[in-house]
Write an enzyme that holds these catalytic residues in place. Structure first.
Site, PDB file in Angstrom:
ATOM      1  CB  VAL A   1      -0.945   0.070   1.076  1.00 15.65           C
ATOM      2  CG1 VAL A   1      -1.879   1.369   1.421  1.00 15.65           C
ATOM      3  CG2 VAL A   1      -2.054  -1.477   0.608  1.00 15.65           C
ATOM      4  CB  ALA A   2       3.606   1.851   1.795  1.00 15.43           C
TER       5      ALA A   2
ATOM      6  CG  ASP B   1      -6.920  20.283 -46.599  1.00 12.80           C
ATOM      7  OD1 ASP B   1      -6.976  20.622 -47.930  1.00 12.80           O
ATOM      8  OD2 ASP B   1      -8.431  20.395 -46.517  1.00 12.80           O
TER       9      ASP B   1
ATOM     10  CG  ASP C   1     -12.127  21.383 -43.974  1.00  7.35           C
ATOM     11  OD1 ASP C   1     -12.141  20.121 -45.214  1.00  7.35           O
ATOM     12  OD2 ASP C   1     -12.272  22.406 -43.994  1.00  7.35           O
TER      13      ASP C   1
ATOM     14  CD  GLU D   1       3.796   7.919   1.593  1.00  8.95           C
ATOM     15  OE1 GLU D   1       3.422   8.874   0.936  1.00  8.95           O
ATOM     16  OE2 GLU D   1       3.635   6.500   0.667  1.00  8.95           O
TER      17      GLU D   1
END
Length: 899
Positions: free
Chosen positions: A283-284, A330, A618, A687
């Protein structure tokens, strides 16, 4: 045999209809058989399914697994805060999924607002009567009534034409109106047939009737739409990178968890203790805040792009722009204004006039070479002759009619010309055979005929010309040759050239030649600088247009495009894939007279060569290539529905320069994500290290699971997001494109995040923890303080050690290579807000009771907080020094390369 090559009677016979049209009963039966006249649109999105799909993204799945593991840990080790962690992670997943879904939902709705297809109502002749019907009910055999300004509802063969001109730009890319005739045509391709009108195209002038040959998906429009749906879209670089980041972090987390589970188990800790510890490490290792931060960053970049007229339909496409190596653009409407402009005038008296002001609505000036006292008077009469001989009109900031005539009228308006004193009473209409048009007027009892047309047609009809004094002189053979040579000079410059003449009889003979007009659809003013930026950024720009080669090359050179050779669609059709790919790699090729399948082929060959392709367009003809390319870019103003559906991005102003602005944003996003990924990974180390040391040393737990949560989803989130909003760095468009093999989570990110910045943060956290304990009389190995106020104070110091370092880390990571202060102290207001919020958060952790209860913190006297001061300063100074060394090495390498 092609239907359009047959005589009218046989066409009607084959379609089982007549000139008076179908009966209502027959039309209803055919509608039941052929189906409605509409393109099968993309299935309407199931937004519930689209929302759920957000939870199946790779990184989201990783977080969901982490949440499940947290609940498992809570079950076996209750009271440690794992349940809160699990719910918090799930909350982050929900927020992220909702936000990403909402962004795409808004983009979809914006696109829907832009989409336009065939008209809702059309006029047809049925049972001899002209009636207005729903365009979806038009069937093969119907007789269409075509008028100026109409949008064609279906593919049809013309059976009656009166000066009929259509604009096929949406289908072929050719901007210039083309004449439609009511005679059989022997062209091989239906797109070249001059007696066919196509669904989705518009009538620019004239009128006529046409018998419907194909509707819905069977039209040329529909066939290209079907081809577009068949083209597979490959994953964007961002999608690939998120998958890769997820896999790397998952493998790293699982490996570390497995290693420490084995170590714990064989060290005699027991299965449950070892398993809980392994889950804690997993988890860390999972950066819960990474995915929300990436999503928010992409969303903010998308908003910035929208402000710069680029609407992103898919957030992942934002970063793809930063990787673009080739832009296939284009010409008409993207490079050019899609407004014909009269730029040059040549009078038979010898003056050449340059007209300023572009398009139909700008004012302008007339600069005359070799001007004499009567030049302006002759110019005004010339413009009067041109304007009086036009059927087009400009009213209330709207335009009606042929673009060439609109250019003439716009130029006349710049000079303040007014033809209201002339009374029109006859017109000799333009035809493709005559190549000229004349209009007869009366004014003050005199007759005037004004003519315009092709030089080769009007010169033989002219017997006189006007000299520099305003006198009328014979237009002899020598003068005619010089006049034609002057017209050829304009033609070589890719102008469309018309001659203008006048007379005093009600006939097209014995005319007085007045001069020449040179007209062009001019490049947008900002495009040249945009192309220069592309070159500096290592991005190739290729022009792929349906227009003619001469015009395309002239426009390309005007905007600074290098052109080594020009190929037409017919040229490319004769070439093998290998030969064409070799040319694309070795030369700057300009492609003219291109069709949809040829643009698709170019995009495919470029991708096969390892290019990241941005394709603009387009028209319906552009849609397959738009979908195939890595980033399809449609026009928002003039783009068709099919093009907008196929595109990843829509240009709201149809401007090439907006593409370059979007690429700048895309590159910025890439490097900003790199920065905040480094930032977030840095906080993983303080952590993880406390858990490892807790496992190997006889010390109390330095950091609780819930405190990890406050870093990942609390204190890291806003500063990480602020890094994601950093403005482009000064050299962002002087760097090469982001390479296909270049990774966000690369060796440098790991080195800075884990081994360098993260290591300093871990040292800060553990020194703060142990320093506080030792200063308060703790003896190594004493675990009896676990859960006491002293323990909570020490854990608070660990937490603050990580948070304070992250504050300075965010500041130094504002630039990947340049000094942090070069970015400006107050330019990133979100970062200033983030730092202010962090300081408030630190205060609440130290002083607010219910916050302390939730996050296992306690008040720490101010003198002990001095333990936190050295490490953030060390982190900032060492990273700035590291960047300085990178700059020196790069400068040295560039100097050696230049030598």
């Amino acid at each position: 045999m092609n239907l359009y090559s047959l005589p009218k009677e046989e066409i009607l016979s084959r379609l089982n209809t007549s000139e008076s049209g179908l009966g209502e009963a027959e039309a209803a039966q055919r509608l039941a058989e052929a189906g409605p006249n509409e393109i099968e649109k993309r299935r309407k999105k199931n937004y519930v399914r689209e929302y759920v799909r957000q939870y199946a993204q790779f990184f989201a799945v990783l977080l969901e697994v982490a949440a499940v593991l947290s609940f498992v840990a809570e079950y076996y080790s209750p009271g440690e805060g794992y349940d809160i962690l699990g719910f918090a992670i799930l909350g982050a997943v929900v927020v992220n999924a909702t936000f990403a879904f909402w962004q795409e939902y808004k983009a979809d709705k914006t696109v829907e607002a832009l989409l336009k297809l065939i008209p809702a109502l059309v006029e047809v002749q049925r049972a001899g009567e002209i009636r207005e019907v729903d365009a979806r009910t038009v069937v093969p055999g119907d007789i269409l009534i075509i008028e100026e300004g109409d949008r064609i509802a279906a593919d049809a063969v013309v059976i009656e034409a009166n000066s009929l001109y259509v604009n096929n730009a949406t289908l072929t890319g050719e901007a210039r109106p083309t004449r439609r005739v009511d005679a059989p045509d022997t062209s091989e391709s239906i797109l070249d047939a001059r007696n066919v009108v196509f669904a989705g195209t518009t009538v620019t002038s004239g009128n006529g009737r046409a018998v419907v040959d194909a509707t819905g998906a069977n039209t040329e429009f529909g066939k290209i739409a079907s081809l577009t749906r068949e083209v597979e879209k490959r994953l964007t670089p961002m999608q690939k990178e998120i998958i890769r980041i997820t896999r790397v972090l998952t493998v790293a987390a699982l490996l570390m968890g497995a290693v420490f589970f084995v170590l714990g188990y064989f060290a005699g800790e027991g299965f449950l203790v070892a398993a809980i510890f392994a889950l804690s490490l997993i988890v860390a290792n999972v950066p819960e805040g990474l995915l929300p931060t990436i999503t928010l960053s992409l969303s903010l970049a998308s908003r910035n792009m929208a402000r710069r007229n680029a609407l992103i339909k898919n957030l992942d496409s934002v970063q793809t722009l930063g990787s673009a190596t080739v832009i296939c653009t284009d010409k008409t409407g993207t490079i050019t204004r899609n407004e014909m402009t009269l730029k040059k005038i040549y009078l038979t008296s010898g003056e050449e006039i340059t007209v300023s002001g572009e398009g139909y609505f700008q004012s302008g000036e007339f600069t005359i070479q070799n001007e004499n006292p009567t030049s302006r008077e002759r110019l005004r009469f010339f413009l009067t002759a041109g304007m009086a001989n036009c059927r087009a009109a400009i009213r209330d900031h709207q335009v009606f009619g042929d673009p060439t005539e609109l250019a003439i009228i716009a130029a006349a308006r710049k000079a303040g010309i007014d033809t209201s004193g002339y009374a029109k009473y006859r017109e000799f209409p333009f035809s493709s055979e005559r190549k000229m048009m004349s209009t007869v007027y009366e004014k003050d009892g005199k007759t005037f005929i004004f003519s315009k047309g092709a030089v080769e047609v009007l010169v033989p009809l002219s017997d006189y010309s006007i000299d520099e004094t305003g006198s009328i002189n014979p237009f002899g053979e020598k003068e005619k040759q010089a006049f034609v040579a002057r017209a050829e000079v304009f033609e070589r410059q890719a102008y469309r050239v018309l001659a203008v003449a006048c007379g005093s009889e009600d006939a097209e003979r014995g005319l007085t030649m007045l001069g020449l007009i040179a007209i062009m659809d001019l490049p947008r003013a900002e495009v040249r600088d945009a192309v220069k930026k592309c070159h500096a950024a290592g991005i190739r720009v290729l022009m792929l247009t349906g227009d003619n080669p001469l015009t395309a090359e002239a426009v390309a050179r005007t905007i600074g495009l290098a052109v080594d050779m020009v190929l037409t669609g017919d040229d490319t059709r004769k070439m093998s894939d290998e030969a064409l790919q070799e040319l694309l790699s070795a030369k700057n090729v300009l492609f003219a007279r291109m069709r949809s399948e040829q643009k698709l082929r170019i995009a495919t060959l470029l991708q096969n060569a390892g290019e990241v392709v941005a394709m603009t367009g387009d028209g319906v003809n552009d849609a397959p290539a738009l979908r195939k390319s890595d980033i399809g870019i449609s026009m928002g103003i003039k783009g068709t529905e099919v093009a907008k559906e196929a595109a990843d991005m829509i240009l709201l102003d149809d401007n090439f320069a907006s593409i370059v602005a979007a690429i700048e944003e895309g590159r910025t996003v890439y490097f900003n994500i790199k920065k905040f990924v480094t930032y977030i990974l840095s906080s993983n180390v303080p952590e993880i290290v406390p858990y490892i040391l807790f496992f190997f040393l006889r010390i109390p737990l330095p950091l609780s699971v819930i405190q990890i949560l406050t870093i990942d989803l609390g204190s890291d989130l806003v500063p990480g997001l602020a890094l994601g909003t950093e403005a482009p760095e000064a050299d962002i468009m002087r760097r090469p494109p982001v390479g296909r093999e270049e990774r966000i989570l690369d060796r440098e990110v790991f080195k800075r995040g884990y081994a360098f910045l993260g290591a300093i943060e871990a040292a800060a956290a553990m020194c703060a923890f142990l320093g506080f304990l030792f200063l308060n009389g703790w003896v190594y190995g004493d675990l009896s303080i676990t859960g006491t106020a002293l323990h909570r104070q020490a854990m608070t110091m660990t937490l603050l050690g990580a948070i304070t370092c992250q504050l300075f880390n965010a500041w130094t990571l504002r630039s990947w290579e340049f000094p942090a202060f070069s970015r400006g102290l107050l330019k990133n207001r979100l970062l200033i807000l983030a730092i202010a919020l962090e300081l408030v958060w630190i205060y609440t952790l130290l002083n607010v009771g219910f916050v302390q209860f939730i996050f296992n913190t306690a008040h720490v006297p101010a003198p002990y907080l001095l333990l936190l001061v050295p490490f953030p300063l060390l982190l900032f100074a060492s990273h700035e020094l590291y960047k300085h060394r990178i700059r020196r090495r790069r400068a040295s390498a560039e100097a050696q390369g230049a030598a």
